[in-house]
Design a protein around this motif. Structure first.
Motif, mmCIF file in Angstrom:
data_model
loop_
_atom_site.group_PDB
_atom_site.id
_atom_site.type_symbol
_atom_site.label_atom_id
_atom_site.label_comp_id
_atom_site.label_asym_id
_atom_site.label_seq_id
_atom_site.Cartn_x
_atom_site.Cartn_y
_atom_site.Cartn_z
ATOM 1 N N HIS A 21 23.167 35.780 34.282
ATOM 2 C CA HIS A 21 22.114 34.855 33.837
ATOM 3 C C HIS A 21 22.478 34.250 32.487
ATOM 4 C CE1 HIS A 21 18.297 33.876 31.744
ATOM 5 N NE2 HIS A 21 18.048 33.291 32.891
ATOM 6 N N GLN A 22 22.993 35.101 31.598
ATOM 7 C CA GLN A 22 23.340 34.646 30.259
ATOM 8 C C GLN A 22 24.457 33.593 30.294
ATOM 9 O OE1 GLN A 22 24.194 37.989 27.709
ATOM 10 N NE2 GLN A 22 22.609 37.264 26.312
ATOM 11 N N LYS A 23 25.294 33.683 31.303
ATOM 12 C CA LYS A 23 26.377 32.705 31.441
ATOM 13 C C LYS A 23 25.895 31.400 32.087
ATOM 14 C CE LYS A 23 30.652 34.108 32.376
ATOM 15 N NZ LYS A 23 31.456 34.141 31.147
ATOM 16 N N GLY A 24 24.615 31.354 32.453
ATOM 17 C CA GLY A 24 24.070 30.136 33.060
ATOM 18 C C GLY A 24 24.311 30.061 34.557
ATOM 19 N N TYR A 25 24.527 31.228 35.175
ATOM 20 C CA TYR A 25 24.856 31.264 36.599
ATOM 21 C C TYR A 25 23.624 31.423 37.496
ATOM 22 C CZ TYR A 25 29.806 32.117 35.377
ATOM 23 O OH TYR A 25 31.092 32.029 34.906
ATOM 24 N N ALA A 26 22.422 31.456 36.899
ATOM 25 C CA ALA A 26 21.215 31.701 37.706
ATOM 26 C C ALA A 26 20.031 30.906 37.161
ATOM 27 C CB ALA A 26 20.894 33.195 37.712
ATOM 28 N N PRO A 27 20.127 29.550 37.195
ATOM 29 C CA PRO A 27 19.028 28.762 36.626
ATOM 30 C C PRO A 27 17.745 28.835 37.465
ATOM 31 C CG PRO A 27 20.605 27.335 37.734
ATOM 32 C CD PRO A 27 21.198 28.707 37.760
ATOM 33 N N ALA A 28 16.615 28.748 36.774
ATOM 34 C CA ALA A 28 15.317 28.550 37.443
ATOM 35 C C ALA A 28 15.008 29.563 38.543
ATOM 36 C CB ALA A 28 15.257 27.126 38.012
ATOM 37 N N SER A 46 17.583 41.746 45.399
ATOM 38 C CA SER A 46 16.689 41.216 44.361
ATOM 39 C C SER A 46 15.440 40.577 44.958
ATOM 40 C CB SER A 46 17.453 40.196 43.508
ATOM 41 O OG SER A 46 18.147 39.265 44.311
ATOM 42 N N GLU A 47 14.336 40.766 44.257
ATOM 43 C CA GLU A 47 13.052 40.180 44.657
ATOM 44 C C GLU A 47 13.115 38.664 44.468
ATOM 45 O OE1 GLU A 47 9.844 41.831 42.407
ATOM 46 O OE2 GLU A 47 8.308 40.607 43.398
ATOM 47 N N SER A 48 12.421 37.936 45.315
ATOM 48 C CA SER A 48 12.407 36.472 45.253
ATOM 49 C C SER A 48 11.596 35.974 44.052
ATOM 50 C CB SER A 48 11.787 35.939 46.550
ATOM 51 O OG SER A 48 11.748 34.542 46.534
ATOM 52 N N GLY A 49 12.050 34.870 43.469
ATOM 53 C CA GLY A 49 11.242 34.155 42.475
ATOM 54 C C GLY A 49 11.167 34.764 41.089
ATOM 55 N N ILE A 50 12.098 35.651 40.754
ATOM 56 C CA ILE A 50 12.072 36.295 39.427
ATOM 57 C C ILE A 50 13.109 35.631 38.511
ATOM 58 C CG2 ILE A 50 12.371 38.481 38.177
ATOM 59 C CD1 ILE A 50 10.035 38.576 40.140
ATOM 60 N N ASP A 51 12.667 35.301 37.298
ATOM 61 C CA ASP A 51 13.605 34.779 36.292
ATOM 62 C C ASP A 51 14.635 35.880 36.033
ATOM 63 O OD1 ASP A 51 14.810 34.369 33.679
ATOM 64 O OD2 ASP A 51 13.340 32.753 33.424
ATOM 65 N N LYS A 52 15.919 35.561 36.205
ATOM 66 C CA LYS A 52 16.935 36.614 36.135
ATOM 67 C C LYS A 52 17.153 37.142 34.702
ATOM 68 C CE LYS A 52 17.416 36.607 40.541
ATOM 69 N NZ LYS A 52 16.510 35.544 40.977
ATOM 70 N N GLY A 53 16.637 36.406 33.724
ATOM 71 C CA GLY A 53 16.687 36.924 32.361
ATOM 72 C C GLY A 53 15.668 38.032 32.145
ATOM 73 N N ASP A 54 14.614 38.029 32.963
ATOM 74 C CA ASP A 54 13.548 39.043 32.860
ATOM 75 C C ASP A 54 13.677 40.122 33.932
ATOM 76 O OD1 ASP A 54 12.414 37.522 30.831
ATOM 77 O OD2 ASP A 54 11.164 36.374 32.225
ATOM 78 N N HIS A 98 25.538 36.364 44.363
ATOM 79 C CA HIS A 98 25.405 34.942 44.711
ATOM 80 C C HIS A 98 24.969 34.186 43.471
ATOM 81 C CE1 HIS A 98 24.104 31.274 46.549
ATOM 82 N NE2 HIS A 98 22.825 31.547 46.527
ATOM 83 N N THR A 99 25.718 33.117 43.127
ATOM 84 C CA THR A 99 25.418 32.362 41.913
ATOM 85 C C THR A 99 25.176 30.891 42.230
ATOM 86 O OG1 THR A 99 27.814 32.260 41.642
ATOM 87 C CG2 THR A 99 26.611 33.807 40.238
ATOM 88 N N HIS A 100 24.356 30.266 41.399
ATOM 89 C CA HIS A 100 24.127 28.819 41.452
ATOM 90 C C HIS A 100 24.629 28.289 40.110
ATOM 91 C CE1 HIS A 100 20.545 28.657 44.484
ATOM 92 N NE2 HIS A 100 21.287 29.711 44.738
ATOM 93 N N THR A 101 25.819 27.729 40.086
ATOM 94 C CA THR A 101 26.348 27.254 38.807
ATOM 95 C C THR A 101 26.663 25.766 38.881
ATOM 96 O OG1 THR A 101 28.676 27.603 39.315
ATOM 97 C CG2 THR A 101 27.452 29.505 38.468
#
Ligand SMILES: [Zn+2]
Length: 209
Positions: A21-28, A46-54, A98-101
């Motif tokens: 997340h810190q690398k920007g690999y999991a926005p929104a 992982s649970e759906s809809g969770i901010d990966k920073g939290d 799985h990443t979204h970058t």
């Protein structure tokens, strides 16, 4: 309370999720992750809809071999079936990331018509398990995006049966999936692939300049 070794695995996964997340690999709230214990058909996703920073250990959902939550009303990631497929087709896998970058999204669209992207002549390829030389050719297939995950699973399964050395795949305008025999392997694989996708993008940009 889960046994100590499972708790340690969960802690390691959450640390990895925060790193990505810190690398920007999991926005929104995007991206999803799972781990499976040796000898267990079920896995934690992982649970759906969770901010990966939290994201915390409490956001991991235990699901059965078909990706259905076990005694848990929460919604696992919408793409849990892809994790299920990977564990079924690669019994040695114990972690799926799985990443979204920026780079995987842009390049998956750029190479969509070619249906694959080839990585070769990069020293960092040796970070992929089983690759011993920079001259190895790693083909990353690119599948059409769809909200109907069974169609995506079918496309991946068909490709995988014909190409058993599959290590990762891209989905058009969406993201990257890779896995590993251990969590550390999977984390290293995602770092290798994201780094090399960035290299490929920068090379394309330089050639067009
Ligand atoms: Zn996704």
């Amino acid at each position: 309370m889960p046994p100590t070794h499972i708790a340690a695995l969960h802690t390691e996964l959450v640390r990895t999720i925060h790193f990505l997340h810190q690398k920007g690999y999991a926005p929104a709230t995007s991206s999803n992750y799972s781990v499976r214990e040796t000898g267990d058909d079920c896995f934690y996703v992982s649970e759906s809809g969770i901010d990966k920073g939290d994201f915390t250990i409490a956001n991991l959902i235990y699901v059965d071999a078909n990706g259905k939550p076990i005694n848990d009303p929460r919604r696992p990631s919408a793409e849990t079936d892809l994790h299920t497929l990977i564990y079924q087709l690669c019994p040695a896998a114990h972690c799926v990331l799985h990443t979204h970058t920026l780079y995987n999204t842009v390049l998956s669209k750029y190479f969509a018509a070619a249906k694959s992207l080839v990585l070769q002549d990069y020293e960092v390829l040796k970070g992929l398990t089983g690759i011993a030389t920079h001259t190895a050719q790693v083909v990353v297939p690119i599948f059409e995006n769809t909200q109907h995950i069974p169609d995506l699973c079918q496309a991946v399964a068909t490709y995988w049966h014909e190409n058993p050395d599959l290590r990762a795949f891209l989905i058009v305008g969406h993201g990257l999936y890779t896995w590993g025999n251990t969590l550390a392997d999977a984390k290293r694989h995602i770092e290798v692939l994201e780094f090399l996708l960035a290299c490929e993008y920068e090379l394309l940009a330089l050639r067009k300049a």
